[in-house]
Scaffold this motif. Structure first.
Motif, PDB file in Angstrom:
ATOM      1  N   UNK A  60     -75.537  37.682   1.240  1.00 19.15           N
ATOM      2  CA  UNK A  60     -74.265  38.164   2.399  1.00 19.15           C
ATOM      3  C   UNK A  60     -73.626  37.539   1.960  1.00 19.15           C
ATOM      4  N   UNK A  61     -72.986  37.209   0.602  1.00 18.83           N
ATOM      5  CA  UNK A  61     -72.118  36.460  -0.178  1.00 18.83           C
ATOM      6  C   UNK A  61     -70.768  36.577  -0.013  1.00 18.83           C
ATOM      7  N   UNK A  62     -70.384  38.344   0.332  1.00 18.95           N
ATOM      8  CA  UNK A  62     -69.392  38.469  -0.064  1.00 18.95           C
ATOM      9  C   UNK A  62     -68.981  39.653   1.504  1.00 18.95           C
ATOM     10  N   UNK A  63     -69.368  39.049   2.182  1.00 22.78           N
ATOM     11  CA  UNK A  63     -69.066  39.338   3.351  1.00 22.78           C
ATOM     12  C   UNK A  63     -67.142  39.215   3.918  1.00 22.78           C
ATOM     13  N   UNK A  64     -66.828  38.763   4.033  1.00 18.33           N
ATOM     14  CA  UNK A  64     -65.213  38.195   4.111  1.00 18.33           C
ATOM     15  C   UNK A  64     -64.873  38.750   3.732  1.00 18.33           C
ATOM     16  N   UNK A  65     -65.299  38.990   1.764  1.00 18.61           N
ATOM     17  CA  UNK A  65     -64.404  39.880   1.329  1.00 18.61           C
ATOM     18  C   UNK A  65     -64.629  41.616   1.449  1.00 18.61           C
ATOM     19  N   UNK A  66     -65.406  41.750   1.417  1.00 19.39           N
ATOM     20  CA  UNK A  66     -65.238  43.225   2.014  1.00 19.39           C
ATOM     21  C   UNK A  66     -64.908  43.880   3.682  1.00 19.39           C
ATOM     22  N   UNK A  97     -66.012  51.281  -4.641  1.00 18.48           N
ATOM     23  CA  UNK A  97     -66.032  49.659  -5.215  1.00 18.48           C
ATOM     24  C   UNK A  97     -66.902  48.762  -5.025  1.00 18.48           C
ATOM     25  N   UNK A  98     -68.312  49.603  -4.288  1.00 15.97           N
ATOM     26  CA  UNK A  98     -70.107  49.094  -4.475  1.00 15.97           C
ATOM     27  C   UNK A  98     -70.497  49.625  -5.456  1.00 15.97           C
ATOM     28  N   UNK A  99     -69.999  50.505  -5.701  1.00 16.71           N
ATOM     29  CA  UNK A  99     -71.109  51.546  -6.886  1.00 16.71           C
ATOM     30  C   UNK A  99     -71.485  50.878  -8.134  1.00 16.71           C
ATOM     31  N   UNK A 100     -72.162  49.783  -7.755  1.00 21.34           N
ATOM     32  CA  UNK A 100     -72.680  49.322  -9.606  1.00 21.34           C
ATOM     33  C   UNK A 100     -73.606  48.584  -9.151  1.00 21.34           C
ATOM     34  N   UNK A 101     -74.638  48.128 -10.030  1.00 19.20           N
ATOM     35  CA  UNK A 101     -76.144  48.338 -10.087  1.00 19.20           C
ATOM     36  C   UNK A 101     -76.630  46.848  -9.352  1.00 19.20           C
ATOM     37  N   UNK A 102     -75.619  45.498  -9.260  1.00 22.25           N
ATOM     38  CA  UNK A 102     -76.057  44.957  -8.494  1.00 22.25           C
ATOM     39  C   UNK A 102     -75.720  45.370  -6.986  1.00 22.25           C
ATOM     40  N   UNK A 124     -72.269  44.493  10.273  1.00 22.67           N
ATOM     41  CA  UNK A 124     -71.915  46.205  10.121  1.00 22.67           C
ATOM     42  C   UNK A 124     -70.964  46.075  11.090  1.00 22.67           C
ATOM     43  N   UNK A 125     -71.417  45.373  12.788  1.00 28.31           N
ATOM     44  CA  UNK A 125     -70.604  45.290  13.821  1.00 28.31           C
ATOM     45  C   UNK A 125     -69.317  44.453  12.992  1.00 28.31           C
ATOM     46  N   UNK A 126     -69.489  43.417  12.468  1.00 26.31           N
ATOM     47  CA  UNK A 126     -67.693  42.890  12.240  1.00 26.31           C
ATOM     48  C   UNK A 126     -66.427  44.066  11.261  1.00 26.31           C
ATOM     49  N   UNK A 127     -67.436  44.766  10.794  1.00 23.95           N
ATOM     50  CA  UNK A 127     -67.005  46.224  10.461  1.00 23.95           C
ATOM     51  C   UNK A 127     -65.665  47.137  11.349  1.00 23.95           C
ATOM     52  N   UNK A 128     -66.947  46.913  12.153  1.00 20.69           N
ATOM     53  CA  UNK A 128     -66.450  47.939  13.181  1.00 20.69           C
ATOM     54  C   UNK A 128     -65.096  47.356  13.669  1.00 20.69           C
ATOM     55  N   UNK A 129     -64.555  45.922  14.800  1.00 24.49           N
ATOM     56  CA  UNK A 129     -64.292  45.153  14.910  1.00 24.49           C
ATOM     57  C   UNK A 129     -63.152  45.402  14.363  1.00 24.49           C
TER      58      UNK A 129
END
Length: 203
Positions: A60-66, A97-102, A124-129
């Motif tokens: 979940x390293x990209x949580x803030x950036x996502x 932007x998420x469509x890559x193998x990794x 998910x809740x963060x995205x919603x908020x």
């Protein structure tokens, strides 16, 4: 312009994440230790913890950036209404932007490990908020209204469902198409329910 030190930091972080994903796939998330990840990445355990506070943080390293990227897409949409349909293209663009193998491999790991469900739900809740706050701000509201929250929740549910079924495919592409399909199906299901409800009332 990034400095050499910053580039080295990002490279080390990427090496750790790559090693972790591979080990999780080979041995399972629960059975893999931070010591094994550090060794595979060629770093010390102390270096590992300087980059990631815990084992699950690697996934979940990209949580803030996502979250920031999601809000940016929503803010750039052409349809400025507070509606689920207005968020279909912004969320689909985010999915591109998420469509890559990794990310595909990472999504599979998250979706197939029950230990990661709480953290996945938190994201998910963060995205919603964040989306609901953006919708509220556009309307001059200090806090999200019921409509802001409902629209954001439904839109993110479409994305979350697409991610779950993307995991069941064999391709790292096509997530954005799945997202668009989920928005279409959402509208169809709501319309079908509304029509059936009307028929029941008039019967």
């Amino acid at each position: 312009m990034s400095t050499l030190r910053e580039r080295n930091r990002l490279r080390t972080r990427d090496d750790i994440a790559t090693a972790a994903i591979t080990l999780f796939e080979q041995h399972g998330y629960e059975a893999t230790t931070t010591e094994q990840i550090a060794k595979a990445a060629g770093v010390s355990v102390a270096t590992y913890f300087r980059h990631f506070p815990s084992k699950e943080d690697v996934l979940f390293a990209d949580e803030d950036r996502s979250a920031a990227a999601m809000v940016e897409r929503v803010s750039e949409r052409t349809d400025r209404s507070v509606s689920v349909s207005a968020l279909a293209e912004p969320v689909a663009a985010f999915a591109v932007d998420l469509e890559d193998e990794r990310t595909f491999r990472l999504t599979h790991l998250v979706m197939t490990n029950r230990q990661l469900e709480p953290r996945s739900l938190r994201m998910r809740l963060r995205w919603e908020r964040e989306v609901s706050r953006r919708l509220a701000a556009e309307q001059g509201r200090a806090e999200p209204s019921q409509d802001d929250s409902l629209v954001a929740s439904v839109a993110i549910t479409c994305l979350a469902t697409a991610l779950r079924f993307w995991d069941k495919t064999s391709s790292s592409t096509g997530l954005s198409d799945l997202v668009r399909h989920m928005f279409v199906r959402c509208a169809q299901v709501i319309d079908e329910d509304g029509q059936s409800g009307q028929r029941k009332v008039s019967a």
